[in-house]
Structures are given as structure tokens and as C-alpha cells.
Design a protein around this motif. Structure first.
Motif, short mmCIF file in Angstrom:
data_model
loop_
_atom_site.label_atom_id
_atom_site.label_comp_id
_atom_site.label_asym_id
_atom_site.label_seq_id
_atom_site.Cartn_x
_atom_site.Cartn_y
_atom_site.Cartn_z
N LYS A 53 46.02 38.51 37.79
CA LYS A 53 46.60 37.70 36.68
C LYS A 53 47.14 36.35 37.17
O LYS A 53 47.12 35.36 36.45
N SER A 54 47.63 36.36 38.41
CA SER A 54 48.22 35.11 38.89
C SER A 54 47.17 34.11 39.39
O SER A 54 47.49 32.99 39.77
N LEU A 55 45.87 34.49 39.36
CA LEU A 55 44.81 33.58 39.83
C LEU A 55 44.39 32.66 38.68
O LEU A 55 44.50 33.04 37.52
N PRO A 56 43.85 31.51 39.05
CA PRO A 56 43.29 30.63 38.01
C PRO A 56 42.17 31.37 37.26
O PRO A 56 41.43 32.15 37.88
N ALA A 57 42.06 31.14 35.97
CA ALA A 57 41.16 31.91 35.12
C ALA A 57 39.74 31.95 35.63
O ALA A 57 39.09 33.02 35.59
N GLU A 58 39.23 30.83 36.17
CA GLU A 58 37.81 30.82 36.56
C GLU A 58 37.54 31.67 37.80
O GLU A 58 36.42 32.07 38.07
N LYS A 59 38.58 31.98 38.59
CA LYS A 59 38.36 32.78 39.80
C LYS A 59 38.44 34.29 39.54
O LYS A 59 37.99 35.11 40.33
N ARG A 60 39.07 34.58 38.42
CA ARG A 60 39.34 36.01 38.19
C ARG A 60 38.10 36.91 38.20
O ARG A 60 38.10 37.96 38.83
N PRO A 61 37.00 36.50 37.50
CA PRO A 61 35.84 37.42 37.45
C PRO A 61 35.31 37.77 38.83
O PRO A 61 35.08 38.95 39.12
N ALA A 62 35.19 36.79 39.69
CA ALA A 62 34.61 37.06 41.01
C ALA A 62 35.49 38.00 41.83
O ALA A 62 35.01 38.98 42.44
N VAL A 63 36.81 37.70 41.84
CA VAL A 63 37.72 38.55 42.61
C VAL A 63 37.79 39.95 42.02
O VAL A 63 37.72 40.97 42.72
N GLY A 64 37.83 39.99 40.69
CA GLY A 64 37.86 41.31 40.00
C GLY A 64 36.63 42.12 40.36
O GLY A 64 36.72 43.33 40.66
N ASN A 65 35.52 41.48 40.37
CA ASN A 65 34.27 42.13 40.74
C ASN A 65 34.33 42.72 42.15
O ASN A 65 33.96 43.87 42.38
N ALA A 66 34.85 41.88 43.08
CA ALA A 66 34.95 42.33 44.48
C ALA A 66 35.86 43.55 44.60
O ALA A 66 35.57 44.51 45.33
N ILE A 67 36.97 43.50 43.85
CA ILE A 67 37.91 44.63 43.92
C ILE A 67 37.25 45.91 43.38
O ILE A 67 37.35 46.99 43.96
N ASN A 68 36.55 45.80 42.25
CA ASN A 68 35.87 46.96 41.67
C ASN A 68 34.83 47.55 42.61
O ASN A 68 34.71 48.76 42.75
N GLN A 69 34.09 46.64 43.27
CA GLN A 69 33.10 47.13 44.25
C GLN A 69 33.78 47.89 45.39
O GLN A 69 33.33 48.96 45.82
N ALA A 70 34.90 47.29 45.87
CA ALA A 70 35.63 47.94 46.96
C ALA A 70 36.10 49.32 46.53
O ALA A 70 36.01 50.30 47.28
N LYS A 71 36.58 49.42 45.29
CA LYS A 71 37.07 50.69 44.77
C LYS A 71 35.95 51.72 44.76
O LYS A 71 36.12 52.87 45.22
N GLU A 72 34.79 51.32 44.27
CA GLU A 72 33.65 52.24 44.23
C GLU A 72 33.25 52.72 45.62
O GLU A 72 32.96 53.89 45.84
N ARG A 73 33.26 51.78 46.57
CA ARG A 73 32.89 52.14 47.94
C ARG A 73 33.85 53.18 48.52
O ARG A 73 33.45 54.17 49.13
N LEU A 74 35.15 52.90 48.28
CA LEU A 74 36.14 53.83 48.82
C LEU A 74 36.04 55.20 48.15
O LEU A 74 36.15 56.24 48.80
N GLU A 75 35.81 55.20 46.82
CA GLU A 75 35.67 56.49 46.12
C GLU A 75 34.49 57.28 46.69
O GLU A 75 34.58 58.50 46.90
N ALA A 76 33.39 56.56 46.97
CA ALA A 76 32.22 57.23 47.54
C ALA A 76 32.53 57.79 48.92
O ALA A 76 32.17 58.93 49.25
N LEU A 77 33.26 56.99 49.74
CA LEU A 77 33.63 57.47 51.09
C LEU A 77 34.51 58.71 51.02
O LEU A 77 34.35 59.66 51.80
N ILE A 78 35.45 58.71 50.06
CA ILE A 78 36.35 59.86 49.92
C ILE A 78 35.56 61.12 49.55
O ILE A 78 35.75 62.20 50.14
#
Ligand code: PHE
Length: 351
Positions: A53-78
Motif C-alpha cells: 500500500k505504501s508503494l507508488p500505484a504503478e509499482k504495486r502490480p509488479a511487486v504484488g505479482n512477485a510476492i504471490n509467486q514467492a508465496k506459491e513457491r513456498l507453499e509448494a516447498l512446504i
């Protein structure tokens, strides 16, 4: 470096340390703890997702995307780690015992001490040429008393001493009736021992029991003498109690022997000096014995002028008590394994 790249780097670092933690967790509990630490509602990755939320609006989608990918990877590893931890529990957990230990054999019961003592005594007499004869516990008055030369008014015929089934039938009070039964069926020479249960109408106390075991001996031939009786009895006593035992005959009375004697042996405990066991006399009574009465031969159909013989009778319970220091005859019948098992061999203990 762009701000966006910096955030990505932070996410990468987070994924990196989370992966190591997941791979390093050693059981399902610690794996769950790691999942909560990174992916839980207050977990590290969840926190960074909120900080978008504290990021400039145009950066949010890319960072959000990266976080979601990271989450999926970790869930798969678990999930992966979870599978391998569960599998290894089944396949690799070692058998909790020591399978090189020898097996335990089951308890199969043990020999009663009276049975062992009887066996030992039988073996000694078998070595002297005696064979075994048996009678039945239920006996005729005729064999138990009459044919053994008991007068009709003998005190042991009293109801107080004998268990009668009816006027003519009773529980034998000694093994002597087998003397007559055996001689009726066999010609001399006769050399037998008779082990068996006998019954007397007595109130039980430490030295009396209404049922106990006896062993009878009978030797009949031409010219059997009192010296032969002494020899066999002494041989038995020394074999059973020890070679240094001395033996004495004390005059006594039995209706079916003449002369009759009670046989004593020197006390094995104090060696004649006088102690508790021999009641300070130095001697222990071990059996009754004597030369077969001519009337008994007549009842059995033997010619008393052609043959002579000796007989003896001993209480097996009493002999076992003496040899093993047992204080109460009633212990033999109470089936207390704590008592009985003291006399078992290791094999009988199931070891
Ligand atoms: N039958 C006698 C008893 O029971 C013992 C005995 C047997 C005595 C043989 C002499 C000869 O007391």
C-alpha cells in the motif's frame, strides 16, 4: 537500482531463508511452525504484501505479482517437505526394541517339589534293583488292615483316624496294602517300592496333613535278614542325605512286621550335637520298618517257613521338608507359586 528491484531483492531474500528453514525442519511440527512464520496471517511474506500500500500505484502490480509467486513457491516447498517427512516416518523409523535380543520362551509350568523328591528316591531304589508297584487310593478295609494283621479293635481303625467310604471301603491310610496285593499276584523273589498318596483323618497343622505321600519298600526271598534291611535303608539314607549319615534302629511295633523298628539317621544339620531340626536329640526319624510278619505271608499265600522278607515305609513330605528346610507340610498343597517356584530349575522358570 530501481526501488522496485530493491523490493524484489527483499522478496528473494525472504524466499531464500524460508526455503532453507523448510528444508531444515526435521518433523511435521517444526515444518508447521515455519509455515506460520512465513505464510501465516502475521507471517513475514504476508507483512510485505500489506506494505504494498505504501508503494507508488504503478509499482504495486509488479511487486504484488512477485510476492504471490514467492508465496506459491513456498507453499509448494512446504507440501513437498511434508510428503517426505511423512514418508520417512513410515519407512525409516527404526524398530523401537532390540531385535538382536534372544526371544522369551513362554512359561510352561514347573515340577512340584514332592514330585522331584519322589523321582530322586525312586532312582536310588531302582539302582538297587527295586521295581515300582502301585495300588489305588480307595482301598478295601481287608487290604489296609485285616490282611496286614491288624486286630479288629486296633485304634487306627477308628473313624477318627481313617476316612471310611463305607464299612468295607476306605481311603488307604498307608501304602502297605500294596504289599499283600502284590504278593497275591507275584511269586518271590519280590523287590518293590510303592509310591503313593495316603489319607488320614487328622486336623492339619505344620507337621500333619490329611493327605500326604508315602513310599513303601518290600523285599521277599529265601533268607532275607534284618541285616539286608539295614543295608538297603542305610544305602538309601546315605545316597539321599549324604555319605556321612549314621543310621540307628529303635525297637517299635507295627502289626504287620516282627520285629519292628523306627529308623533314625544322625542329624545332618548339627551332626549329632543337638539342634532345632532334631529337637536336640541328634537323631531324626526317617521311616518305619521291620521283618514281614508270618501272618501277612499267610494272608498273601506265601509259605512263612520258606520265605522271609523286610518292609519299610516313609513319608515323602517329611523327607522333603527335612532336606529343603520347609517349615510347614501344608505348603505342599496350597499351590502358592512363590513357594513352589523356589524349587524349579532355570528351564522350568522359562529362562
Ligand atoms: N505303614 C507304616 C506307616 O504308615 C510304615 C511301615 C511300612 C512300617 C512298612 C513298617 C513296614 O506308619
Amino acid at each position: 537500482m530501481a526501488e522496485e528491484d530493491l523490493d524484489r531483492q527483499a522478496i528473494e531474500d525472504l524466499v531464500e531463508s524460508a526455503s532453507r528453514a523448510i528444508a531444515g525442519s526435521e518433523n511435521l511440527d517444526s515444518l508447521e511452525a515455519e509455515r506460520i512464520r512465513y505464510l501465516g496471517r502475521k507471517g513475514e511474506l504476508t507483512k510485505s504484501l500489506r506494505s504494498i500500500k505504501s508503494l507508488p500505484a504503478e509499482k504495486r502490480p509488479a511487486v504484488g505479482n512477485a510476492i504471490n509467486q514467492a508465496k506459491e513457491r513456498l507453499e509448494a516447498l512446504i507440501e513437498e517437505r511434508k510428503t517426505s517427512l511423512s514418508a520417512s516416518f513410515v519407512e525409516e523409523e527404526p524398530y523401537p526394541g532390540d531385535f538382536t535380543l534372544p526371544g522369551r520362551s513362554g512359561f510352561s509350568g514347573g515340577r512340584h517339589i514332592l514330585h522331584s523328591v519322589m523321582g530322586e528316591i525312586k532312582e536310588i531304589f531302582a539302582g538297587m534293583g527295586y521295581s515300582i508297584a502301585e495300588g489305588s487310593d480307595v482301598e478295601l478295609d481287608y487290604y489296609n488292615f485285616e490282611a496286614l494283621n491288624f486286630p479288629p479293635d486296633h485304634p487306627s481303625r477308628d473313624l477318627q483316624d481313617t476316612f471310611y467310604i463305607n464299612k468295607d471301603i476306605l481311603l488307604r491310610t498307608h501304602t502297605s496294602p500294596v504289599q499283600v496285593r502284590y504278593m497275591e499276584k507275584h511269586k518271590p523273589p519280590v523287590r518293590i517300592i510303592v509310591p503313593g498318596k495316603v489319607y488320614r483323618n487328622e486336623s492339619p497343622d505344620p507337621s500333619h496333613s490329611a493327605e500326604f505321600l508315602q513310599m513303601e519298600g518290600l523285599y521277599v526271598d529265601e533268607n532275607v535278614s534284618l541285616a539286608d534291611l539295614r543295608n538297603d535303608v542305610t544305602y538309601f539314607i546315605r545316597s539321599f542325605f549324604g555319605q556321612d549319615a549314621s543310621v540307628r534302629f529303635r525297637p517299635h511295633f507295627f502289626p504287620f512286621t516282627e520285629p519292628s523298628a523306627e529308623v533314625d539317621m544322625s542329624c545332618f544339620s548339627c551332626r549329632g550335637e543337638g539342634c532345632q531340626i532334631c529337637q536336640k536329640t541328634g537323631w531324626i526319624e526317617i521311616m518305619g520298618a521291620g521283618m514281614v510278619h508270618p501272618n501277612v505271608f499267610r494272608y498273601a499265600g506265601y509259605d512263612p517257613d520258606a520265605y522271609t522278607g523286610f518292609a519299610f515305609g516313609m513319608g515323602i513330605d517329611r523327607i522333603a521338608m527335612l532336606k529343603y528346610g520347609i517349615d510347614d507340610i501344608r505348603r505342599f498343597l496350597t499351590n502358592d507359586l512363590r513357594f513352589l517356584s523356589q524349587f524349579w530349575s532355570e528351564r522350568e522358570m522359562g529362562e
